[in-house]
Scaffold this motif. Structure first.
Motif, PDB file in Angstrom:
ATOM      1  N   GLN A 299       0.836  -1.210   0.000  1.00 41.60           N
ATOM      2  CA  GLN A 299       0.000   0.000   0.000  1.00 41.60           C
ATOM      3  C   GLN A 299       0.867   1.257   0.000  1.00 41.60           C
ATOM      4  O   GLN A 299       0.572   2.229  -0.689  1.00 41.60           O
ATOM      5  N   GLY A 300       1.956   1.207   0.779  1.00 42.12           N
ATOM      6  CA  GLY A 300       2.867   2.349   0.837  1.00 42.12           C
ATOM      7  C   GLY A 300       3.458   2.636  -0.535  1.00 42.12           C
ATOM      8  O   GLY A 300       3.554   3.795  -0.962  1.00 42.12           O
ATOM      9  N   LEU A 301       3.840   1.585  -1.243  1.00 41.16           N
ATOM     10  CA  LEU A 301       4.449   1.764  -2.563  1.00 41.16           C
ATOM     11  C   LEU A 301       3.421   2.240  -3.584  1.00 41.16           C
ATOM     12  O   LEU A 301       3.667   3.184  -4.344  1.00 41.16           O
ATOM     13  N   VAL A 302       2.266   1.603  -3.609  1.00 44.27           N
ATOM     14  CA  VAL A 302       1.287   1.862  -4.670  1.00 44.27           C
ATOM     15  C   VAL A 302       0.527   3.173  -4.456  1.00 44.27           C
ATOM     16  O   VAL A 302       0.271   3.906  -5.403  1.00 44.27           O
ATOM     17  N   PHE A 303       0.191   3.455  -3.192  1.00 45.54           N
ATOM     18  CA  PHE A 303      -0.668   4.624  -2.927  1.00 45.54           C
ATOM     19  C   PHE A 303       0.047   5.738  -2.159  1.00 45.54           C
ATOM     20  O   PHE A 303      -0.476   6.829  -2.045  1.00 45.54           O
ATOM     21  N   GLY A 304       1.228   5.427  -1.599  1.00 51.40           N
ATOM     22  CA  GLY A 304       1.914   6.394  -0.740  1.00 51.40           C
ATOM     23  C   GLY A 304       1.476   6.170   0.696  1.00 51.40           C
ATOM     24  O   GLY A 304       0.281   6.252   0.993  1.00 51.40           O
ATOM     25  N   ALA A 305       2.454   5.888   1.579  1.00 51.48           N
ATOM     26  CA  ALA A 305       2.118   5.504   2.958  1.00 51.48           C
ATOM     27  C   ALA A 305       1.312   6.565   3.690  1.00 51.48           C
ATOM     28  O   ALA A 305       0.507   6.260   4.564  1.00 51.48           O
ATOM     29  N   ALA A 306       1.542   7.836   3.312  1.00 43.14           N
ATOM     30  CA  ALA A 306       0.891   8.920   4.058  1.00 43.14           C
ATOM     31  C   ALA A 306      -0.456   9.315   3.453  1.00 43.14           C
ATOM     32  O   ALA A 306      -1.151  10.183   3.983  1.00 43.14           O
ATOM     33  N   HIS A 307      -0.820   8.690   2.343  1.00 43.90           N
ATOM     34  CA  HIS A 307      -2.071   9.108   1.705  1.00 43.90           C
ATOM     35  C   HIS A 307      -3.271   8.801   2.599  1.00 43.90           C
ATOM     36  O   HIS A 307      -3.336   7.753   3.242  1.00 43.90           O
TER      37      HIS A 307
ATOM     38  N   GLN B 283       5.861  -1.230 -12.786  1.00 39.54           N
ATOM     39  CA  GLN B 283       6.145   0.046 -12.120  1.00 39.54           C
ATOM     40  C   GLN B 283       7.653   0.236 -12.004  1.00 39.54           C
ATOM     41  O   GLN B 283       8.367  -0.631 -11.491  1.00 39.54           O
ATOM     42  N   GLY B 284       8.137   1.365 -12.484  1.00 39.89           N
ATOM     43  CA  GLY B 284       9.570   1.649 -12.439  1.00 39.89           C
ATOM     44  C   GLY B 284      10.268   1.444 -13.774  1.00 39.89           C
ATOM     45  O   GLY B 284      11.390   1.900 -13.972  1.00 39.89           O
ATOM     46  N   PHE B 285       9.590   0.786 -14.719  1.00 40.51           N
ATOM     47  CA  PHE B 285      10.222   0.525 -16.019  1.00 40.51           C
ATOM     48  C   PHE B 285       9.892   1.610 -17.047  1.00 40.51           C
ATOM     49  O   PHE B 285      10.458   1.635 -18.130  1.00 40.51           O
ATOM     50  N   GLY B 286       8.959   2.500 -16.709  1.00 40.51           N
ATOM     51  CA  GLY B 286       8.601   3.569 -17.639  1.00 40.51           C
ATOM     52  C   GLY B 286       9.490   4.779 -17.409  1.00 40.51           C
ATOM     53  O   GLY B 286      10.564   4.912 -17.984  1.00 40.51           O
ATOM     54  N   GLN B 287       9.042   5.656 -16.493  1.00 43.61           N
ATOM     55  CA  GLN B 287       9.795   6.879 -16.189  1.00 43.61           C
ATOM     56  C   GLN B 287      10.436   6.836 -14.814  1.00 43.61           C
ATOM     57  O   GLN B 287      11.308   7.643 -14.514  1.00 43.61           O
TER      58      GLN B 287
ATOM     59  N   ASP C 210       5.732   6.586 -12.630  1.00 51.03           N
ATOM     60  CA  ASP C 210       4.797   5.568 -13.138  1.00 51.03           C
ATOM     61  C   ASP C 210       3.601   5.402 -12.198  1.00 51.03           C
ATOM     62  O   ASP C 210       2.509   5.020 -12.625  1.00 51.03           O
ATOM     63  N   GLY C 211       3.834   5.679 -10.912  1.00 52.88           N
ATOM     64  CA  GLY C 211       2.765   5.524  -9.927  1.00 52.88           C
ATOM     65  C   GLY C 211       1.820   6.720  -9.878  1.00 52.88           C
ATOM     66  O   GLY C 211       0.765   6.657  -9.242  1.00 52.88           O
TER      67      GLY C 211
ATOM     68  N   ALA D 110       7.277 -12.767  -0.511  1.00 50.57           N
ATOM     69  CA  ALA D 110       6.594 -11.575  -0.003  1.00 50.57           C
ATOM     70  C   ALA D 110       7.392 -10.942   1.133  1.00 50.57           C
ATOM     71  O   ALA D 110       7.454  -9.715   1.266  1.00 50.57           O
ATOM     72  N   GLN D 111       8.025 -11.784   1.958  1.00 47.30           N
ATOM     73  CA  GLN D 111       8.857 -11.231   3.029  1.00 47.30           C
ATOM     74  C   GLN D 111      10.089 -10.531   2.463  1.00 47.30           C
ATOM     75  O   GLN D 111      10.539  -9.522   3.011  1.00 47.30           O
ATOM     76  N   VAL D 112      10.617 -11.064   1.383  1.00 51.41           N
ATOM     77  CA  VAL D 112      11.774 -10.420   0.740  1.00 51.41           C
ATOM     78  C   VAL D 112      11.362  -9.025   0.257  1.00 51.41           C
ATOM     79  O   VAL D 112      12.032  -8.023   0.558  1.00 51.41           O
ATOM     80  N   VAL D 113      10.242  -8.960  -0.453  1.00 52.32           N
ATOM     81  CA  VAL D 113       9.778  -7.670  -0.980  1.00 52.32           C
ATOM     82  C   VAL D 113       9.457  -6.710   0.172  1.00 52.32           C
ATOM     83  O   VAL D 113       9.847  -5.541   0.140  1.00 52.32           O
ATOM     84  N   ALA D 114       8.780  -7.208   1.199  1.00 56.02           N
ATOM     85  CA  ALA D 114       8.424  -6.342   2.335  1.00 56.02           C
ATOM     86  C   ALA D 114       9.684  -5.830   3.032  1.00 56.02           C
ATOM     87  O   ALA D 114       9.751  -4.658   3.427  1.00 56.02           O
TER      88      ALA D 114
END
Ligand code: PLP
Length: 400
Positions: A83-91, A219-223, A228-229, A295-299
């Motif tokens: 959620q932090g990555l996709v939407f921004g943790a502070a949103h 995400q990250g492969f465009g600009q 990209d987000g 998932a733990q690696v990514v987290a």
């Protein structure tokens, strides 16, 4: 003797991409090049092991993290990190608990959980995908029980997007229609909507009460990760409910771990809790719980500032390498005598180029030169490197 239970089972058609892979593996040509599968390869043609991933894996193994917990039993660290990555943790949508997020088996898993949930919610809804789209979109939503149609997207003559036709098709769609959109790095064409076009699409989705399903596989492969987000931010600002599937297969080079997610943006915390409970049933009745290690690696990477910074750096390296290969391909094609305007190759975003070659030309590339791309003309630019690009350009020039 009674007839075998499976006597009437027909041979299924080969998956277009996986079938191509099988053909590639069986080809004895030592100069063969695989540009079919959508995988990021490094400058030596190898699947990279990212340093951030290797570090996180080592930490997890050393900490002897127990593997016995069940991620479905509550919002896991992973779901919050996503959620932090996709939407921004502070949103506000995140902090107020308006988003239901679950781990998916890759981006495909995220799409399938969303499709199954939507089928229960609105069984009569139609699904619209782009023409063309990632070939699994149609199959996945069809298998989930939906009637799938396409909205115009690629304009071959203009080497771009037929935006007027796309918008008209969305405007004509009945309320409740599920619209699958590539958030960035459109697969297969590489042509993305501009920020202004996104705003126009969002306006139509909102006014026509359509259900946006954003597929974010690159995400990250465009600009860049944030750039990209940004489209997700525009959807949040519009105040509509929408779905986002996320894939970490490419951005973490973690295909085999099947790490992805589904997020559903709701109107309230209460709504999100109810949606989450339904998503868990979809998961529970399919495979009970997702696996935990990837998932733990990514987290770990996303929540450890030093590793997160390293990831951004490594992802930027992949993006820059792809861009360099696009430019080099244009240079080499021109040197090999191709006269037409090739600027579209550097305008495309992400791992793929929609080369404009037809099926017969793609088959010649395969048969005569051992260069494997998809019959639609799609080639994976991320599989090009200094060693194979010369031969690829010469072969392409020979078939056009
Ligand atoms: C547009 C799109 N969506 C989803 C996926 C699936 O991603 P994953 O491999 O994580 O399931 C892909 C992968 O090719 C893709 O290109």
């Amino acid at each position: 003797m009674s007839q075998s239970l499976f006597a009437a089972v027909e041979m299924a058609p080969r998956d277009p991409i996986l079938g191509l892979n099988e053909q590639f593996n069986a080809d004895p040509n030592p100069a063969k090049v695989n540009l079919g599968v959508g995988v990021y390869y490094d400058e030596n043609g190898k699947l990279p092991l990212l340093k951030c991933v290797a570090t996180a894996e080592k930490q997890l193994v050393e900490a002897a993290k127990p593997r016995g917990y069940l991620p479905i039993d509550g919002i896991a660290v992973y779901d919050k990190a996503v959620q932090g990555l996709v939407f921004g943790a502070a949103h506000e949508a995140v902090t107020s608990g308006r988003i239901a997020t679950v781990q998916g088996l890759g981006g495909t898993g995220g799409l399938k959980i969303g499709a199954d949930f939507l089928k229960r919610l609105n069984p009569a809804a139609k699904v619209l995908i782009s023409d063309p789209s990632w070939e699994n979109h149609r199959a996945l939503f069809t298998n989930a029980g939906f009637a799938v149609e396409a909205y115009p997207y690629y304009d071959a003559a203009a080497r771009g997007i037929d935006f007027v036709a796309m918008l008209a098709a969305l405007q004509a769609a009945p309320a409740g229609t599920i619209v699958v959109l590539h958030a960035c790095c459109h697969n297969p064409t590489g042509y993305d909507l501009s920020p202004v076009q996104w705003l126009q699409v969002i306006e139509v989705l909102k006014s026509r009460q359509l259900v946006p399903f954003l597929d974010m596989a690159y995400q990250g492969f465009g600009q860049g990760i944030a750039e990209d987000g940004a489209v997700i931010e525009r959807f949040l600002e519009a105040g509509i409910d929408f779905f986002v599937s996320t894939s970490f297969s490419k951005s973490f080079s973690l295909y085999g771990e099947r790490v992805g997610a589904l997020s559903v943006v709701c109107e309230s915390k209460d709504e999100a809790a109810r949606v989450l409970s339904q998503l868990k049933i979809v998961i529970r009745t399919n495979y009970s719980n997702p696996p935990t290690f990837g998932a733990q690696v990514v987290a770990t990477v996303l929540t450890t500032p030093a590793l997160r910074a390293l990831w951004e750096e490594e992802l930027a390296g992949m993006r820059v390498r792809i861009k360099a290969m696009r430019e080099l391909l244009v240079t080499k094609l021109k040197a090999a005598g191709v006269k037409e305007d090739l600027s579209f190759i550097t305008r495309q975003q992400g791992m793929f180029s929609y080369s404009g070659l037809n099926a017969a030309q793609m088959q010649r590339l395969r048969g005569e030169f051992g260069i494997y791309g998809v019959d639609s003309g799609r080639i994976c630019v991320a599989a090009l490197n200094e060693h194979n690009i010369g031969a690829v350009a010469k072969a392409m020039a020979a078939v056009v």
